[in-house]
Design a protein around this motif. Structure first.
Motif, PDB file in Angstrom:
ATOM      1  N   ARG A 384      40.835  46.229  34.553  1.00 45.63           N
ATOM      2  CA  ARG A 384      41.122  44.646  34.716  1.00 45.63           C
ATOM      3  C   ARG A 384      42.104  44.524  35.740  1.00 45.63           C
ATOM      4  O   ARG A 384      41.948  43.740  36.520  1.00 45.63           O
ATOM      5  N   VAL A 385      43.171  45.190  35.549  1.00 45.78           N
ATOM      6  CA  VAL A 385      44.540  45.263  36.580  1.00 45.78           C
ATOM      7  C   VAL A 385      43.923  45.591  37.915  1.00 45.78           C
ATOM      8  O   VAL A 385      44.178  44.896  38.916  1.00 45.78           O
ATOM      9  N   LEU A 386      43.224  46.854  37.931  1.00 46.71           N
ATOM     10  CA  LEU A 386      42.796  47.364  39.065  1.00 46.71           C
ATOM     11  C   LEU A 386      41.890  45.981  39.923  1.00 46.71           C
ATOM     12  O   LEU A 386      41.884  45.996  41.058  1.00 46.71           O
ATOM     13  N   ALA A 387      40.799  45.454  39.081  1.00 43.73           N
ATOM     14  CA  ALA A 387      39.944  44.474  39.712  1.00 43.73           C
ATOM     15  C   ALA A 387      40.806  43.400  40.315  1.00 43.73           C
ATOM     16  O   ALA A 387      40.045  42.722  41.128  1.00 43.73           O
ATOM     17  N   ARG A 388      41.984  43.224  39.835  1.00 47.46           N
ATOM     18  CA  ARG A 388      42.742  41.880  40.546  1.00 47.46           C
ATOM     19  C   ARG A 388      43.158  42.212  41.750  1.00 47.46           C
ATOM     20  O   ARG A 388      43.023  40.954  42.655  1.00 47.46           O
ATOM     21  N   HIS A 389      42.933  43.436  42.539  1.00 39.56           N
ATOM     22  CA  HIS A 389      43.415  43.822  43.684  1.00 39.56           C
ATOM     23  C   HIS A 389      42.306  44.205  44.478  1.00 39.56           C
ATOM     24  O   HIS A 389      42.443  44.839  45.862  1.00 39.56           O
ATOM     25  N   SER A 390      41.294  44.140  44.104  1.00 38.08           N
ATOM     26  CA  SER A 390      39.802  44.898  44.685  1.00 38.08           C
ATOM     27  C   SER A 390      39.141  43.727  45.537  1.00 38.08           C
ATOM     28  O   SER A 390      39.438  42.351  45.181  1.00 38.08           O
TER      29      SER A 390
END
Length: 390
Positions: A384-390
């Motif tokens: 979820r954290v990685l998806a914030r910046h994708s």
């Protein structure tokens, strides 16, 4: 109630919190008080109604949410008897309560949480293996990038099994990779363990014997979720790795013998591990299903299965069901086999995917794997954290 919209300039706009950059969605075009609460209309023409108590409960100001932790402080113990005044500023909602309190709501945050839609998540649902399945492979160098890490976690959560290749032959690299995700899950074998043949073993993994398919630590109330095994040396003959998908096998069992599935999912049995320092035991069924019949977890480990403590009238039926499940897991149709090479790391869902190995000859060469465990929640969180910046 009638529509009551006031100009925002008459009120001081409170802060909306540090997470507003992660809210995405259209701006509000209208907000109206109704009998049910506040009816909101976005520029996309989407409409929803939210009760006043829900809105007051979700106020994000520093009085209602801790300013550092963002945890809720407000306790919704009383009904809202007086309607607030409403204003829109830059497409966002402000409620001005009669007690002088003001609540600010980001339009994107509200849009994501409409009752008409479900919260979206980058975390994939588990997918059963298909014929000729082989796990997704991610280069170690790519795993150290956000895109590669996202691909690896997605594959692992979806398939229950993923490989990392071309990794350095460095001790403790398995711990370093795991700690990118979260803290290591410590068990009675430690936070990180070595898998190699050794004298006076307290576990079959520390011998050269072949290991039938199993999960680790079914004797725990909460068996470890994700296991990482990092190959540093594999010069011995034999020792091929074995895997089988619990989702696929349970589906096959349901089709072949639904009564066996009922017995194994509704009959708790005992699992126990004992050595000089520990004695860990639990009573649980071999298969746990959710209310929709989907697999939650498998507890199949023939070494740690304790004395079968059932009424005599139930024993033969349980053994027949267990035998059917065992044969399905160990059939060629459901079993995946490959040799784990030095510089490769395999990661798998320990509560879904069974693992094992062929017997190896310790006199033919060195064999050394390092392993650790992670909680599935930490992988989902990282995704979820990685998806914030994708």
């Amino acid at each position: 109630m009638t529509s009551t919209v006031f100009a925002a300039e008459a009120h001081q706009a409170p802060q909306m919190g540090e997470f507003t950059p992660y809210y995405s969605g259209p701006s509000l075009s209208d907000a109206m008080l109704t009998e049910e609460g506040v009816t909101l209309t976005w520029q996309t023409s989407d409409v929803t109604t939210l009760p006043l108590l829900w809105l007051r409960d979700h106020c994000a100001c520093p009085e209602c949410r801790h300013p550092q932790t963002r945890e809720r402080l407000y306790i919704p113990l009383a009904d809202i008897n007086e309607a607030p005044d409403i204003s829109l500023q830059n497409g966002h909602l402000y409620l001005h309560w009669k007690d002088g309190h003001t609540s600010a709501f980001h339009s994107g945050w509200l849009y994501q949480r409409r009752p008409e839609t479900r919260l979206t998540s980058p975390v994939p649902k588990s997918a059963p293996w298909v014929d000729n399945f082989f796990p997704e492979r991610i280069l170690h160098a790519d795993l150290l990038t956000p895109a590669g890490e996202k691909a690896w976690i997605t594959a692992l959560l979806r398939d229950g099994l993923a490989l990392v290749t071309e990794a350095p032959l460095m001790e403790e690299e398995v711990s370093r990779l795991a700690e990118r995700i979260g803290p290591l899950r410590t068990t009675n074998f430690g936070a990180r363990f070595n898998v190699r043949s050794k004298p006076n073993p307290n576990n079959a993994a520390y011998t050269a014997a072949g290991l039938p398919l199993h999960i680790d630590l079914p004797n725990w109330q909460q068996p470890p979720d994700i296991q990482l095994l990092y190959c540093l040396k594999n010069e011995a003959s034999g020792g091929e790795s074995l895997f089988a998908d619990g989702v696929r096998v349970v589906n096959a069992l349901r089709h072949q013998d639904s009564n066996a599935l009922t017995i194994l999912s509704e009959t708790p049995i005992d699992f126990r591990f004992q050595d000089e320092a520990t004695d860990i035991t639990v009573r649980a069924p071999v298969i746990t299903l959710d209310s929709s019949g989907n697999l939650v977890e498998i507890r199949l480990n023939n070494w740690i299965r304790d004395t079968l403590h059932l009424p005599a009238s139930q024993m033969n039926a349980w053994y027949r069901a267990y035998r059917t499940l065992w044969q399905l897991f160990h059939s060629e149709a459901h079993q995946l086999e490959f040799t784990l090479r030095p510089g490769q790391m395999v990661a798998f869902d320990n509560r879904r995917v069974l693992h094992g190995r062929r017997e190896f000859d310790p006199n033919s060469g060195a064999r050394h794997l390092q392993g650790t465990y992670l909680d599935r929640d930490m992988l989902a969180s990282r995704l979820r954290v990685l998806a914030r910046h994708s």
